[in-house]
Each structure stands twice: as C-alpha cells, then as structure tokens.
Design an enzyme around this catalytic site. Sequence first.
Site, PDB file in Angstrom:
ATOM      1  N   LYS A  53     -16.567 -38.198  15.664  1.00 42.06           N
ATOM      2  CA  LYS A  53     -17.819 -37.737  16.298  1.00 42.06           C
ATOM      3  C   LYS A  53     -18.601 -36.854  15.340  1.00 42.06           C
ATOM      4  O   LYS A  53     -19.808 -37.011  15.169  1.00 42.06           O
ATOM      5  CB  LYS A  53     -17.502 -36.991  17.603  1.00 42.06           C
ATOM      6  CG  LYS A  53     -16.953 -37.911  18.686  1.00 42.06           C
ATOM      7  CD  LYS A  53     -16.519 -37.187  19.950  1.00 42.06           C
ATOM      8  CE  LYS A  53     -15.914 -38.199  20.930  1.00 42.06           C
ATOM      9  NZ  LYS A  53     -15.494 -37.599  22.200  1.00 42.06           N
ATOM     10  N   GLN A  97     -13.548 -31.932  24.381  1.00 37.50           N
ATOM     11  CA  GLN A  97     -12.707 -33.134  24.256  1.00 37.50           C
ATOM     12  C   GLN A  97     -11.589 -33.103  25.313  1.00 37.50           C
ATOM     13  O   GLN A  97     -10.897 -32.103  25.465  1.00 37.50           O
ATOM     14  CB  GLN A  97     -12.108 -33.189  22.844  1.00 37.50           C
ATOM     15  CG  GLN A  97     -11.371 -34.477  22.519  1.00 37.50           C
ATOM     16  CD  GLN A  97     -12.283 -35.692  22.344  1.00 37.50           C
ATOM     17  OE1 GLN A  97     -13.500 -35.550  22.231  1.00 37.50           O
ATOM     18  NE2 GLN A  97     -11.707 -36.870  22.371  1.00 37.50           N
ATOM     19  N   ASP A 120     -21.792 -35.773  27.673  1.00 36.59           N
ATOM     20  CA  ASP A 120     -20.729 -36.689  28.112  1.00 36.59           C
ATOM     21  C   ASP A 120     -21.104 -37.383  29.405  1.00 36.59           C
ATOM     22  O   ASP A 120     -20.547 -38.418  29.769  1.00 36.59           O
ATOM     23  CB  ASP A 120     -19.455 -35.871  28.389  1.00 36.59           C
ATOM     24  CG  ASP A 120     -18.433 -35.952  27.261  1.00 36.59           C
ATOM     25  OD1 ASP A 120     -17.683 -34.988  27.078  1.00 36.59           O
ATOM     26  OD2 ASP A 120     -18.369 -36.989  26.572  1.00 36.59           O
TER      27      ASP A 120
END
Length: 291
Positions: A53, A97, A120
């Site tokens: 990422k 995460q 997200d």
Amino acid sequence: MTARIIDGKALAEQVRGEIATRAAALAARGEQPCLAVLLIGADPASAVYVRNKVAGCEKAGIRSLRFDYSADVAPDVVMAKLAELNADPAVHGILVQLPLPPQFDEAAVLEAISVEKDVDGFHAENVGRLSQNQEAFIPCTPHGVMKMLESTGVPLAGAEAVVIGRSNIVGKPMAMLLTNAGATVTVCHSKTRDLAFHTRRADILVAAVGKPRFVTGAMIKPGAVVIDVGINRLTDGPDAGKLCGDVDFDSAAQVAGAITPVPGGVGPMTITMLLENTVISAERAARRSGR
Ligand SMILES: Nc1nc(=O)c2c([nH]1)NC[C@@H]1CN(c3ccc(C(=O)N[C@@H](CCC(=O)O)C(=O)O)cc3)C=[N+]21
C-alpha cells in the site's frame, strides 16, 4: 476450453496511471493526497500488504504516513493517534490494517476514523450510504472486483451472481455492489446447504471464503466469470509456502469463461481502489477549501 485470465496487475497499472494524474493535479493546488496507515503487531502477511500500500502511494504521488505499533499496544494509544489524524487537514485517508490483536474492539476502532477519511469504507455510515446507493467510500476489495468485472464486458444487470462469504469487509459489500448493479445475488456461507447447487447456477462467482483451493471446476457453471478474492499461503504439501486463492485454479480454468489469478488479481486492484479513495477524499477536501 481454458478461461481467459483477468489480469489484475495490468488493470491496476492502467487505473493507477489515471490516479497519479489526479494526485499530481491536487499537489499542484497544494492539496497533495495523503494516506495514513496504522499497522498493529507483526503479522507477516499484513506487513506485506501494508508495504504494497505504501509503495503504491509513493508511485502514484500520494504522501503516506506509516505508524507501526507492537501487538500489545494499549488501545487508547491508537485511539489518540486516530484523533490526531482525524484533525489533521493534511491527512485525507486513514486505514487501520485488520485484523487487530484481542485487546481491541475492532468496531470501535473503525468507528473512530472520521467518515470523510474512511478510505476503507468500513465505517457504519459509509456502509449505510452504500446500501442506499448513495455517495460513499466503497470498500476497496469489492470495488476492485467490480472494476475487474466491468473489464470483462460481461453484463451485470440480470446476471446470476453468487458470493461465497459474508464478511463485513468483502462478502456483504460485494453483494450490495452487485445488487446495485442489477445482478440477482445469492450470498452463500458456512450454513448454506448444497453449496454447489448455488455456485453452478452462477454467471458470476466471487469466492471470499478464506479456504485454499476450495472452489473446484465441478462447482462452476461452464463459461462463468470467477473472481478469486482468497489470499492463502499454503503450509504443507508440494506447494508449501506458495500463495493461492480460494479457487482451485487449474480445475476452475478448464470450466470458467474468465478467471482471476492469485497473486496478480484482486490484490493489486484492492490497493488501486485504496489509492483512488484517497484521491477522492483529497478532491473533496480541495472542493471544501475552495482550492
Ligand atoms: N483495514 C484493512 N483494509 C484492507 O483492505 C485489508 C485489511 N485491513 N486487512 C487484510 C486485507 C487483505 N488485503 C490485501 C491487500 C493487498 C494484497 C496484495 O497485494 N496481494 C498480492 C500478493 C501480495 C503477496 O505477495 O503476499 C496479489 O494478490 O497479487 C492482498 C490482500 C487488504 N486487506
């Protein structure tokens, strides 16, 4: 017949080129997109995804801030960092995460990220807006799957779609996006009786079940589009250490019309859509501040 490969890497490259152009235009207006990534604990797989990422951000001209915490960090330390990032106008996207260590209430952490920085798309408000087909941050993996489906040209309206898995981060939003696109959607899970009865009806089959090589050719309708969201590292047998998906690629490719590989399929597109959500957030911030 062997299936056409849906090349997630190539599609990702193409979309990331467009994202880089948008990021450069924003930087020129003093609103360079910035993504903050928090990694808690040292799970090797999570470390790889976070590394990918951050690397994706760098290549696209998106600034990235990475915060690593030990697995035993106190939740309020992380919550304090989230509050700081929420308040920082230079930060456009915030991602913690998953999964989180047991001392965390995962839902509370996700709700602590401000809705307009929830790149997200996991915040309940974004989930609610998505279910009403309103403007929201779309979760990255399901959004990447939709981009891959669009690239096949297969019509979604009226298509029989089957999603295996009902997780909050993939299965449920995937079903919502396919429904919004006009497909007739069946969501299968661990309680589903006669799974193959459903999968063999699917024009579009999305496997997000977390079991290596679980979906075989015998479970697939000839010519179907098969999207493999799985990401499993094999621990034993001749392929020990190798990455594989939830689909048994060799047998599935003999039956499917199109199929995504693992690696090189959904993964790169997941990251691509994260980059796009960060740019979208920066574009909204630029509009709000009149830049
Ligand atoms: N808050 C949060 N958001 C997420 O989006 C999120 C998460 N937590 N937790 C875990 C899952 C999984 N995920 C992947 C991202 C990239 C690859 C990826 O780069 N895959 C490469 C292979 C990577 C490797 O070599 O292991 C590929 O499929 O080609 C895979 C999986 C994002 N997730």
